[in-house]
Design a protein around this motif. Structure first.
Motif, PDB file in Angstrom:
ATOM      1  N   VAL A  72       0.861  -1.182   0.000  1.00  9.47           N
ATOM      2  CA  VAL A  72       0.000   0.000   0.000  1.00  9.47           C
ATOM      3  C   VAL A  72       0.898   1.233   0.000  1.00  9.47           C
ATOM      4  CG1 VAL A  72      -1.835   1.249   1.184  1.00  9.47           C
ATOM      5  CG2 VAL A  72      -1.737  -1.264   1.337  1.00  9.47           C
ATOM      6  N   VAL A  73       0.675   2.115  -0.962  1.00  9.78           N
ATOM      7  CA  VAL A  73       1.529   3.289  -1.111  1.00  9.78           C
ATOM      8  C   VAL A  73       0.735   4.563  -0.793  1.00  9.78           C
ATOM      9  CG1 VAL A  73       3.156   4.494  -2.608  1.00  9.78           C
ATOM     10  CG2 VAL A  73       2.701   2.052  -2.983  1.00  9.78           C
ATOM     11  N   TYR A  74       1.243   5.330   0.159  1.00  8.22           N
ATOM     12  CA  TYR A  74       0.675   6.636   0.503  1.00  8.22           C
ATOM     13  C   TYR A  74       1.486   7.724  -0.191  1.00  8.22           C
ATOM     14  CZ  TYR A  74      -2.425   5.055   4.313  1.00  8.22           C
ATOM     15  OH  TYR A  74      -3.434   4.480   5.048  1.00  8.22           O
ATOM     16  N   PRO A  75       0.903   8.886  -0.428  1.00 11.23           N
ATOM     17  CA  PRO A  75       1.668   9.957  -1.053  1.00 11.23           C
ATOM     18  C   PRO A  75       2.797  10.478  -0.174  1.00 11.23           C
ATOM     19  CG  PRO A  75      -0.500  10.745  -0.388  1.00 11.23           C
ATOM     20  CD  PRO A  75      -0.512   9.262  -0.235  1.00 11.23           C
ATOM     21  N   ASP A  76       2.602  10.442   1.138  1.00  6.54           N
ATOM     22  CA  ASP A  76       3.587  10.980   2.074  1.00  6.54           C
ATOM     23  C   ASP A  76       3.502  10.169   3.368  1.00  6.54           C
ATOM     24  OD1 ASP A  76       5.465  12.688   3.334  1.00  6.54           O
ATOM     25  OD2 ASP A  76       4.639  14.436   2.306  1.00  6.54           O
ATOM     26  N   GLU A  77       4.091  10.689   4.435  1.00  8.60           N
ATOM     27  CA  GLU A  77       3.992   9.994   5.724  1.00  8.60           C
ATOM     28  C   GLU A  77       2.528   9.786   6.086  1.00  8.60           C
ATOM     29  OE1 GLU A  77       6.256  12.673   8.196  1.00  8.60           O
ATOM     30  OE2 GLU A  77       7.973  11.313   8.167  1.00  8.60           O
ATOM     31  N   PHE A  78       2.255   8.727   6.824  1.00  6.24           N
ATOM     32  CA  PHE A  78       0.880   8.389   7.173  1.00  6.24           C
ATOM     33  C   PHE A  78       0.773   8.157   8.678  1.00  6.24           C
ATOM     34  CE2 PHE A  78       3.329   4.816   5.651  1.00  6.24           C
ATOM     35  CZ  PHE A  78       3.166   3.848   6.626  1.00  6.24           C
TER      36      PHE A  78
END
Length: 256
Positions: free
Chosen positions: A94-100
């Motif tokens: 799962v890839v987030y645009p930035d820190e999560f």
């Protein structure tokens, strides 16, 4: 999603377009150290990896070929000689645009429950997916590599919960691994606690699992630092990963 990546979704290994592969490698200078044959091997590993794993995004990020290939190229470097089977028993990324943010809930020794939000750039779940920040993926370099870090946790989890000792091979015994890693970890923690500005990310002092993950990312990106700081660990990682990044770098970059 582009037609090329759609073919991978059908579990049919498709070649990564040459232009996409070239731009991916160019953005990751530490891959330049690989020989021509190793780069071909890495590309084949990445293609097989993409056919096996399932990518998804969160936080409004659009999934692109660039994202998938960059993560695959970096993630397959540690298992270049170990084989893709080292990443078995999990499929999701799962890839987030930035820190999560991950909500945490822990109970202390007194029975008091504490709840808080943990801001992360990556996380590997035992038996579950690997979650990662695309922004941090693009920051790879100078000893920082969130992809290799999280994939090292997955290797660590192959024989149980992450504890800093992956499934061993090549004649490496648990006794040898424990002795060398414990000595280095204790020394590193003392240095960090003493306020030293260490060339290796101080996050490695968090616990043995993080020490293994941080040393792994450093091993591939700044091998000279690892070999200089902890030669016994460098030698052990060479035997574990079946690779010698420092020799490879000195061969490809004689001026270093």
């Amino acid at each position: 999603m582009k037609r090329w990546l759609d073919r991978l979704r059908g579990k049919k290994v498709a070649e990564i377009p040459d232009a996409l592969w070239a731009s991916t490698v160019a953005a990751l200078p530490f891959l330049d150290d690989l020989t021509v044959n190793e780069k071909k091997e890495l590309k084949m590993k990445a293609e097989a990896f993409l056919a096996e794993k399932e990518f998804s995004t969160a936080g409004g990020l659009d999934l692109t070929d660039e994202i998938c290939v960059s993560i695959a190229a970096q993630g397959c470097l540690p298992i270049l000689k170990l084989g893709l089977g080292a990443y078995r028993e999990w499929v999701g990324i799962v890839v987030y645009p930035d820190e999560f943010v991950v909500p945490r809930r822990i109970e202390d020794e007194s029975g008091v429950v504490h709840e808080y939000d943990d801001v992360l750039s990556g996380e590997a779940w035992e038996g579950g997916p690997l979650i990662i920040s695309w922004h941090d993926v693009q920051m790879a370099g100078d000893g920082y590599n969130v992809v290799i870090h999280e994939f090292a946790h997955k290797l660590d989890m192959l024989n149980g919960e992450a504890d800093g000792m992956p499934a061993l091979h090549s004649g490496i015994t648990e006794t040898e691994w424990e002795a060398k890693f414990s000595a280095a970890y204790d020394d590193f923690c003392q240095r960090v606690d003493g306020g030293e500005d260490t060339p290796i990310d101080p996050y490695a002092s968090t616990d043995p699992a993080e020490f293994f993950a941080v040393l792994s990312e450093s091993f591939f990106d700044i091998p000279d630092i690892v070999a200089g700081e902890y030669p016994a660990i460098y030698g052990l990682l060479c035997r574990y990963y079946l690779q010698d990044p420092l020799t490879r770098r000195l061969t490809s970059r004689p001026d270093h």
